[in-house]
Design a protein around this motif. Structure first.
Motif, PDB file in Angstrom:
ATOM      1  N   TYR A  75       1.797 -13.302   4.998  1.00 32.45           N
ATOM      2  CA  TYR A  75       2.021 -14.561   4.292  1.00 32.45           C
ATOM      3  C   TYR A  75       2.378 -14.240   2.849  1.00 32.45           C
ATOM      4  O   TYR A  75       2.105 -13.145   2.355  1.00 32.45           O
ATOM      5  CB  TYR A  75       0.819 -15.497   4.385  1.00 32.45           C
ATOM      6  N   GLU A  76       3.002 -15.203   2.168  1.00 30.90           N
ATOM      7  CA  GLU A  76       3.475 -14.988   0.813  1.00 30.90           C
ATOM      8  C   GLU A  76       2.337 -15.103  -0.192  1.00 30.90           C
ATOM      9  O   GLU A  76       1.454 -15.951  -0.050  1.00 30.90           O
ATOM     10  CB  GLU A  76       4.567 -16.005   0.464  1.00 30.90           C
ATOM     11  N   ALA A  77       2.375 -14.259  -1.202  1.00 27.66           N
ATOM     12  CA  ALA A  77       1.395 -14.335  -2.286  1.00 27.66           C
ATOM     13  C   ALA A  77       1.569 -15.658  -3.020  1.00 27.66           C
ATOM     14  O   ALA A  77       2.692 -16.151  -3.183  1.00 27.66           O
ATOM     15  CB  ALA A  77       1.571 -13.167  -3.245  1.00 27.66           C
ATOM     16  N   GLY A  78       0.462 -16.229  -3.440  1.00 33.26           N
ATOM     17  CA  GLY A  78       0.539 -17.519  -4.121  1.00 33.26           C
ATOM     18  C   GLY A  78      -0.801 -17.956  -4.665  1.00 33.26           C
ATOM     19  O   GLY A  78      -1.684 -17.127  -4.925  1.00 33.26           O
ATOM     20  N   LEU A  84      -7.843 -15.197   2.490  1.00 36.61           N
ATOM     21  CA  LEU A  84      -7.376 -15.218   3.880  1.00 36.61           C
ATOM     22  C   LEU A  84      -7.035 -13.815   4.349  1.00 36.61           C
ATOM     23  O   LEU A  84      -7.335 -13.440   5.500  1.00 36.61           O
ATOM     24  CB  LEU A  84      -6.161 -16.138   4.001  1.00 36.61           C
ATOM     25  N   HIS A  85      -6.411 -13.030   3.495  1.00 38.62           N
ATOM     26  CA  HIS A  85      -6.070 -11.646   3.856  1.00 38.62           C
ATOM     27  C   HIS A  85      -7.320 -10.860   4.230  1.00 38.62           C
ATOM     28  O   HIS A  85      -7.342 -10.167   5.255  1.00 38.62           O
ATOM     29  CB  HIS A  85      -5.361 -10.972   2.684  1.00 38.62           C
ATOM     30  N   ARG A  86      -8.360 -10.991   3.428  1.00 36.19           N
ATOM     31  CA  ARG A  86      -9.576 -10.221   3.694  1.00 36.19           C
ATOM     32  C   ARG A  86     -10.251 -10.685   4.986  1.00 36.19           C
ATOM     33  O   ARG A  86     -10.821  -9.871   5.727  1.00 36.19           O
ATOM     34  CB  ARG A  86     -10.528 -10.343   2.500  1.00 36.19           C
ATOM     35  N   LEU A  96      -0.375  -8.490   5.921  1.00 34.16           N
ATOM     36  CA  LEU A  96       0.320  -8.114   4.695  1.00 34.16           C
ATOM     37  C   LEU A  96       0.461  -9.340   3.813  1.00 34.16           C
ATOM     38  O   LEU A  96       0.744 -10.439   4.301  1.00 34.16           O
ATOM     39  CB  LEU A  96       1.716  -7.562   5.000  1.00 34.16           C
ATOM     40  N   VAL A  97       0.262  -9.157   2.524  1.00 34.75           N
ATOM     41  CA  VAL A  97       0.596 -10.182   1.539  1.00 34.75           C
ATOM     42  C   VAL A  97       1.911  -9.752   0.926  1.00 34.75           C
ATOM     43  O   VAL A  97       2.032  -8.637   0.413  1.00 34.75           O
ATOM     44  CB  VAL A  97      -0.500 -10.318   0.470  1.00 34.75           C
ATOM     45  N   VAL A  98       2.924 -10.624   0.995  1.00 37.98           N
ATOM     46  CA  VAL A  98       4.275 -10.230   0.611  1.00 37.98           C
ATOM     47  C   VAL A  98       4.743 -11.025  -0.594  1.00 37.98           C
ATOM     48  O   VAL A  98       4.224 -12.102  -0.893  1.00 37.98           O
ATOM     49  CB  VAL A  98       5.264 -10.405   1.778  1.00 37.98           C
ATOM     50  N   GLN A  99       5.723 -10.485  -1.265  1.00 36.83           N
ATOM     51  CA  GLN A  99       6.288 -11.127  -2.448  1.00 36.83           C
ATOM     52  C   GLN A  99       7.092 -12.362  -2.048  1.00 36.83           C
ATOM     53  O   GLN A  99       7.910 -12.304  -1.127  1.00 36.83           O
ATOM     54  CB  GLN A  99       7.199 -10.137  -3.179  1.00 36.83           C
ATOM     55  N   PRO A 100       6.871 -13.490  -2.719  1.00 34.27           N
ATOM     56  CA  PRO A 100       7.639 -14.698  -2.386  1.00 34.27           C
ATOM     57  C   PRO A 100       9.120 -14.507  -2.705  1.00 34.27           C
ATOM     58  O   PRO A 100       9.477 -14.003  -3.769  1.00 34.27           O
ATOM     59  CB  PRO A 100       7.020 -15.776  -3.282  1.00 34.27           C
ATOM     60  N   VAL A 101       9.969 -14.895  -1.764  1.00 34.66           N
ATOM     61  CA  VAL A 101      11.417 -14.833  -1.947  1.00 34.66           C
ATOM     62  C   VAL A 101      12.042 -16.074  -1.327  1.00 34.66           C
ATOM     63  O   VAL A 101      11.373 -16.829  -0.619  1.00 34.66           O
ATOM     64  CB  VAL A 101      12.028 -13.556  -1.300  1.00 34.66           C
ATOM     65  N   CYS A 102      13.311 -16.281  -1.583  1.00 27.57           N
ATOM     66  CA  CYS A 102      14.037 -17.370  -0.935  1.00 27.57           C
ATOM     67  C   CYS A 102      14.296 -16.969   0.517  1.00 27.57           C
ATOM     68  O   CYS A 102      15.005 -15.989   0.785  1.00 27.57           O
ATOM     69  CB  CYS A 102      15.358 -17.646  -1.651  1.00 27.57           C
ATOM     70  N   LEU A 103      13.716 -17.697   1.443  1.00 26.05           N
ATOM     71  CA  LEU A 103      13.823 -17.353   2.860  1.00 26.05           C
ATOM     72  C   LEU A 103      15.033 -18.002   3.534  1.00 26.05           C
ATOM     73  O   LEU A 103      15.267 -17.778   4.713  1.00 26.05           O
ATOM     74  CB  LEU A 103      12.539 -17.762   3.587  1.00 26.05           C
ATOM     75  N   SER A 132      11.001  -0.644   6.276  1.00 24.26           N
ATOM     76  CA  SER A 132      10.073  -0.963   5.187  1.00 24.26           C
ATOM     77  C   SER A 132      10.699  -1.848   4.114  1.00 24.26           C
ATOM     78  O   SER A 132      10.001  -2.386   3.257  1.00 24.26           O
ATOM     79  CB  SER A 132       9.554   0.331   4.537  1.00 24.26           C
ATOM     80  N   HIS A 133      12.031  -2.004   4.156  1.00 31.05           N
ATOM     81  CA  HIS A 133      12.707  -2.853   3.166  1.00 31.05           C
ATOM     82  C   HIS A 133      12.750  -4.316   3.592  1.00 31.05           C
ATOM     83  O   HIS A 133      13.233  -5.158   2.825  1.00 31.05           O
ATOM     84  CB  HIS A 133      14.130  -2.354   2.931  1.00 31.05           C
ATOM     85  N   ALA A 134      12.287  -4.614   4.789  1.00 33.44           N
ATOM     86  CA  ALA A 134      12.342  -5.997   5.269  1.00 33.44           C
ATOM     87  C   ALA A 134      11.395  -6.892   4.488  1.00 33.44           C
ATOM     88  O   ALA A 134      11.650  -8.090   4.343  1.00 33.44           O
ATOM     89  CB  ALA A 134      12.009  -6.046   6.761  1.00 33.44           C
ATOM     90  N   LEU A 135      10.295  -6.328   3.988  1.00 29.88           N
ATOM     91  CA  LEU A 135       9.309  -7.096   3.233  1.00 29.88           C
ATOM     92  C   LEU A 135       8.916  -6.315   1.981  1.00 29.88           C
ATOM     93  O   LEU A 135       8.768  -5.090   2.035  1.00 29.88           O
ATOM     94  CB  LEU A 135       8.061  -7.380   4.071  1.00 29.88           C
ATOM     95  N   ALA A 136       8.730  -7.037   0.899  1.00 27.26           N
ATOM     96  CA  ALA A 136       8.198  -6.433  -0.333  1.00 27.26           C
ATOM     97  C   ALA A 136       6.714  -6.778  -0.393  1.00 27.26           C
ATOM     98  O   ALA A 136       6.347  -7.921  -0.674  1.00 27.26           O
ATOM     99  CB  ALA A 136       8.931  -6.967  -1.555  1.00 27.26           C
ATOM    100  N   THR A 137       5.883  -5.812  -0.096  1.00 27.29           N
ATOM    101  CA  THR A 137       4.454  -6.074  -0.006  1.00 27.29           C
ATOM    102  C   THR A 137       3.810  -6.092  -1.385  1.00 27.29           C
ATOM    103  O   THR A 137       4.296  -5.474  -2.333  1.00 27.29           O
ATOM    104  CB  THR A 137       3.764  -5.016   0.867  1.00 27.29           C
ATOM    105  N   VAL A 138       2.720  -6.812  -1.476  1.00 28.68           N
ATOM    106  CA  VAL A 138       1.937  -6.927  -2.700  1.00 28.68           C
ATOM    107  C   VAL A 138       0.633  -6.169  -2.505  1.00 28.68           C
ATOM    108  O   VAL A 138      -0.033  -6.318  -1.470  1.00 28.68           O
ATOM    109  CB  VAL A 138       1.648  -8.409  -3.026  1.00 28.68           C
ATOM    110  N   ARG A 139       0.285  -5.346  -3.495  1.00 27.34           N
ATOM    111  CA  ARG A 139      -0.983  -4.633  -3.397  1.00 27.34           C
ATOM    112  C   ARG A 139      -2.134  -5.607  -3.555  1.00 27.34           C
ATOM    113  O   ARG A 139      -2.180  -6.398  -4.494  1.00 27.34           O
ATOM    114  CB  ARG A 139      -1.084  -3.555  -4.485  1.00 27.34           C
ATOM    115  N   VAL A 140      -3.073  -5.553  -2.628  1.00 25.42           N
ATOM    116  CA  VAL A 140      -4.240  -6.434  -2.676  1.00 25.42           C
ATOM    117  C   VAL A 140      -5.350  -5.717  -3.437  1.00 25.42           C
ATOM    118  O   VAL A 140      -5.800  -4.644  -3.029  1.00 25.42           O
ATOM    119  CB  VAL A 140      -4.720  -6.787  -1.254  1.00 25.42           C
TER     120      VAL A 140
END
Length: 367
Positions: A75-78, A84-86, A96-103, A132-140
């Motif tokens: 899901y997107e970080a926000g 929820l991730h934990r 995975l928590v991912v960087q929000p982008v225009c979908l 691995s380029h399909a999603l930009a993950t955010v470090r939790v």
């Protein structure tokens, strides 16, 4: 006969287990009241979206775990943080928590919760397959890192709130022909100022002053807590407050493996636009942590004053020592210094290089 039945039942169970999907992917579009889910089994087409309340979703996700060898979700970080991730990770979901982008990549002009969840599921499918380029993950961050970061960010919020309320007071004064600068509400200035104002205006401004008094008290307390948390030994010019802001925004210096990752996280790297033989250099990307970037730029300006003998300041001495240097040239030099300072701090904090390597003047003593 019973033995044959037992053997045949074991074979059927093994066959059923062998048909069990290896992976199940879930794209989650998370909101305060609802969670929209699109499910994807193996590499099949996405299934129709399902909408749950947060409570129902937590019950439903448990029923999905036995359906596949591994359950992946994203899901997107926000604004909902990492709670929820934990919870999902604790259940055994690879979330995975991912960087929000225009979908809406194809710019169809149709963008809603169901389409967002579908696109997340499709990208997650490619990510799990090895792209691995399909999603930009955010470090939790860990809960401890998150709590410390919230503490420093709350101080920043208090500071902005003081500036906002003070500006409202100045605006009100300006409408009545009275121009005042910052700090109009401080006791000494206010004592003189209110003598020149009508009673009704003083009453309105007193309302702002009561709010500002409370906010500044809380701001001072938050600042003191951060400054006291900083170690005594640190580079001169890197105050306790700045040190803690940088440390808490980074979280863990060990998560970077090379200097390029450090520079990228600060957003202080220059952009580039190239096509064929044409190459055009762009301003800094500003990709990454804006609070960290601000703290590093402020630190770079202080280095020019307090660390004149360090290698980094000497490197850019031809700019700051040149009376003909333009403001633009100095700003570019400061950005370069801020980026390099982040790398130097990373090397120092991870033990890759001692402080003497950078020519820093240190203050304080080892704890």
């Amino acid at each position: 006969m019973n033995q044959q039945k037992l053997n045949s039942s074991e074979v059927r169970s093994e066959q059923a287990a062998s048909k069990k999907p290896q992976t199940l992917k879930l794209g989650l579009d998370v909101h305060a009241d609802t969670i929209v889910v699109v499910r994807l089994l193996e590499h099949s087409a996405p299934q129709p979206a399902q909408k749950f309340t947060p409570v129902k979703f937590r019950e439903w996700i448990k029923t999905q775990l036995p359906l596949a060898t591994a359950v992946h979700s994203c899901y997107e970080a926000g604004p909902f943080g990492y709670g929820l991730h934990r919870e999902l990770v604790a259940l055994g979901v690879h979330n995975l928590v991912v960087q929000p982008v225009c979908l809406d990549e194809q710019h169809k002009g149709v963008n809603h919760d169901q389409s967002d969840a579908k696109q997340l599921a499709l990208r997650l499918d490619r990510y799990v397959a090895g792209n691995s380029h399909a999603l930009a993950t955010v470090r939790v961050p860990t809960p401890e890192e998150e709590q410390k970061r919230i503490e420093s960010r709350q101080r920043e919020q208090l500071k902005r709130e003081v500036q906002r309320v003070a500006a409202q007071g100045r605006s009100l004064l300006l409408t009545q022909g009275q121009r005042e600068k910052k700090g109009w509400w401080a006791e000494r200035r206010w004592t003189k100022l209110k003598l020149k104002l009508p009673a009704w205006l003083v009453e309105r401004l007193e309302c702002f002053r009561r709010v500002l008094t409370t906010l500044t008290t809380e701001l001072a307390a938050a600042t003191t807590v951060l400054e006291q948390a900083a170690p005594a030994r640190r580079p001169k010019g890197l105050g306790g407050l700045s040190y803690e802001v940088v440390e808490r925004e980074i979280g863990d210096w060990q998560r970077f493996t090379n200097r390029r990752q450090v520079g990228s996280y600060t957003g202080l790297c220059g952009g580039v636009s190239a096509s064929g033989k044409r190459t055009h250099l762009l301003p800094i990307t500003k990709h990454g942590n804006v609070r960290l970037r601000t703290a590093l730029v402020e630190l770079a300006w202080r280095l020019v004053v307090w660390q004149r003998d360090c290698a980094l300041v000497k490197k850019w001495g031809h700019v700051f020592g040149n009376p003909k240097a333009t403001k633009a040239a100095k700003k570019k030099a400061i950005v370069a210094m801020a980026r390099q300072m982040a790398v130097d701090l990373w090397r120092w904090r991870t033990g890759r290089a001692p402080a003497e390597t950078f020519g820093w003047t240190m203050v304080g003593t080892e704890a």
